[in-house]
Design a protein around this motif. Structure first.
Motif, PDB file in Angstrom:
ATOM      1  N   GLY A   1       0.774  -1.239   0.000  1.00 16.40           N
ATOM      2  CA  GLY A   1       0.000   0.000   0.000  1.00 16.40           C
ATOM      3  C   GLY A   1       0.797   1.274   0.000  1.00 16.40           C
ATOM      4  N   PHE A   2       2.123   1.175  -0.119  1.00 12.65           N
ATOM      5  CA  PHE A   2       2.952   2.377  -0.197  1.00 12.65           C
ATOM      6  C   PHE A   2       2.975   2.884  -1.637  1.00 12.65           C
ATOM      7  CE2 PHE A   2       4.276   0.091   3.511  1.00 12.65           C
ATOM      8  CZ  PHE A   2       4.606   1.058   4.441  1.00 12.65           C
ATOM      9  N   GLY A   3       3.186   4.193  -1.804  1.00 11.79           N
ATOM     10  CA  GLY A   3       3.193   4.782  -3.142  1.00 11.79           C
ATOM     11  C   GLY A   3       4.478   5.538  -3.412  1.00 11.79           C
ATOM     12  N   PHE A   4       4.879   5.567  -4.657  1.00 10.04           N
ATOM     13  CA  PHE A   4       6.086   6.304  -5.036  1.00 10.04           C
ATOM     14  C   PHE A   4       5.812   7.801  -5.002  1.00 10.04           C
ATOM     15  CE2 PHE A   4      10.049   7.040  -7.190  1.00 10.04           C
ATOM     16  CZ  PHE A   4       9.833   8.143  -7.980  1.00 10.04           C
ATOM     17  N   LYS A   5       6.739   8.562  -4.429  1.00  6.78           N
ATOM     18  CA  LYS A   5       6.612  10.014  -4.390  1.00  6.78           C
ATOM     19  C   LYS A   5       7.650  10.670  -5.290  1.00  6.78           C
ATOM     20  CE  LYS A   5       6.660  13.996  -1.244  1.00  6.78           C
ATOM     21  NZ  LYS A   5       6.879  14.438   0.161  1.00  6.78           N
ATOM     22  N   SER A   6       8.921  10.380  -5.064  1.00 11.82           N
ATOM     23  CA  SER A   6       9.977  10.982  -5.871  1.00 11.82           C
ATOM     24  C   SER A   6      11.276  10.233  -5.604  1.00 11.82           C
ATOM     25  CB  SER A   6      10.154  12.473  -5.527  1.00 11.82           C
ATOM     26  OG  SER A   6      10.618  12.613  -4.194  1.00 11.82           O
ATOM     27  N   ALA A   7      12.295  10.579  -6.371  1.00 12.97           N
ATOM     28  CA  ALA A   7      13.625  10.008  -6.149  1.00 12.97           C
ATOM     29  C   ALA A   7      14.652  11.083  -6.451  1.00 12.97           C
ATOM     30  CB  ALA A   7      13.844   8.787  -7.044  1.00 12.97           C
ATOM     31  N   ASP A   8      15.742  11.081  -5.697  1.00  9.44           N
ATOM     32  CA  ASP A   8      16.820  12.017  -5.992  1.00  9.44           C
ATOM     33  C   ASP A   8      18.143  11.433  -5.518  1.00  9.44           C
ATOM     34  OD1 ASP A   8      16.789  12.336  -3.248  1.00  9.44           O
ATOM     35  OD2 ASP A   8      15.992  14.365  -3.269  1.00  9.44           O
ATOM     36  N   LEU A   9      19.219  12.113  -5.883  1.00  8.23           N
ATOM     37  CA  LEU A   9      20.564  11.716  -5.485  1.00  8.23           C
ATOM     38  C   LEU A   9      21.096  12.764  -4.517  1.00  8.23           C
ATOM     39  CD1 LEU A   9      22.066  10.628  -8.934  1.00  8.23           C
ATOM     40  CD2 LEU A   9      20.748   9.270  -7.281  1.00  8.23           C
TER      41      LEU A   9
END
Length: 334
Positions: A155-163
């Motif tokens: 039930g978790f959702g993707f929000k964003s990704a960064d380095l």
């Protein structure tokens, strides 16, 4: 998309270079293959070396604020030591091994907003020129995909990704930056946690999974971050949903039971798997509320797992354009 560039430091009539990567995503620790196509200029030139640089757009935190920059995280010499005749066309094939900690740029074929590139440097007669840049696409390792799939099914959702530039204390991190994948909590944990950040630190023998919870603050306790770390093998066969749910529960409940200044401790391995541990911030940055370029919240349910929904008009082609615009702008400034 290939960004061709005349080797300006060699003057008009110098050779040109065009690097073409084999199609499809590469995996961390895998082989990046392709060919460097050279075309001779208006005279003969001695090609001293052909070098590939792996570059990444990385965010850095300072007291004054945050900034973005390009980090070269590996270099490979793939050819050189020959004369390129006037007008001659020559191709130099290569196969190089990506670092195990190379960030993942796509999940289920959808871009995460991470910008990586392969830059070609040609050294001719003592002059060096970075003559070509190609976007680098990296897919997840099986264990990375299994963890993300389990998070999606929970039930978790993707929000964003960064380095993020810097190191996470207490880990075996090798590169000068690490990838954070920010996910929104499942309904079960939404009242306790604002978001959870996942960092994978792979190595030849397995992978560290670092989980960080940005916890909601109560009436008498301010919000604080909690960290846990687990180790998995590349080809482990586990009940991933049960495993990952146990990780999240341990992450959330550990700091809740010990307060914001809890003991360091080294928890027993969860269900006999891996090596669980708790530790405070080492070199880890405190600000974790940035979002990637144009990425939004997504659906994460059923077989789709932690599927990435690209919203706000950002599509794959535009992410590729952003790679070129970013690195070209950086080179022009430099």
């Amino acid at each position: 998309m290939v960004f061709k560039r005349l080797l300006g430091s060699l003057g008009v009539g110098g050779p040109t270079v065009d690097t073409v990567l084999d199609p499809g995503p590469v995996r961390p620790g895998g082989t990046l293959a392709g060919q460097v196509h050279l075309k001779g200029g208006s005279a003969d030139f001695d090609i001293e070396h052909i070098t590939l640089e792996l570059v990444a757009r990385v965010e850095a935190e300072y007291e004054e604020g945050e900034s973005e920059g390009v980090v070269v995280f590996d270099r490979f010499t793939v050819g050189g030591g020959f004369r390129l005749a006037e007008g001659e066309q020559r191709s130099v094939p290569f196969g190089v091994t990506l670092p195990w900690e190379t960030p993942v740029t796509e999940l289920y074929g959808q871009p995460l907003g991470i910008v990586l590139g392969v830059r070609t440097e040609l050294s001719v007669a003592g002059a060096k020129d970075k003559g070509d840049l190609d976007p680098l696409t990296v897919g997840p390792l099986p264990a990375q995909e299994a963890v993300l799939e389990a998070l999606g099914q929970l039930g978790f959702g993707f929000k964003s990704a960064d380095l993020e530039y810097g190191r996470i204390g207490g880990t075996g991190q090798q590169l000068p930056f690490y990838q954070e994948i920010e996910i929104t909590p499942s309904p079960q944990y939404a009242h306790q946690v604002n978001e959870i950040e996942v960092t994978f630190l792979a190595n030849p023998g397995g992978m560290e999974v670092v989980l960080e919870a940005d916890k909601r603050g109560g009436l008498f306790s301010g919000g604080h971050d909690a960290l846990t770390r687990f180790t998995v093998g590349h080809h482990d066969s586990r009940d991933w949903n049960t495993e990952v749910d146990g990780w999240i529960r341990q992450l959330v409940e550990h700091r809740a039971s010990h307060g914001s200044h809890g003991a360091y401790g080294h928890g027993a391995p969860y269900a006999g798997h891996g090596h669980g541990g708790h530790y405070e911030h080492g070199d880890h940055h405190d600000d974790h509320h940035r979002s990637g370029p144009g990425m939004g919240t997504v659906v994460a349910a059923g077989a789709a797992g932690l599927a990435v929904g690209v919203v706000g008009g950002m599509v794959a082609a535009e992410v590729v354009d952003e790679v070129g615009d970013f690195f070209e702008g950086d080179e022009e400034e430099g």
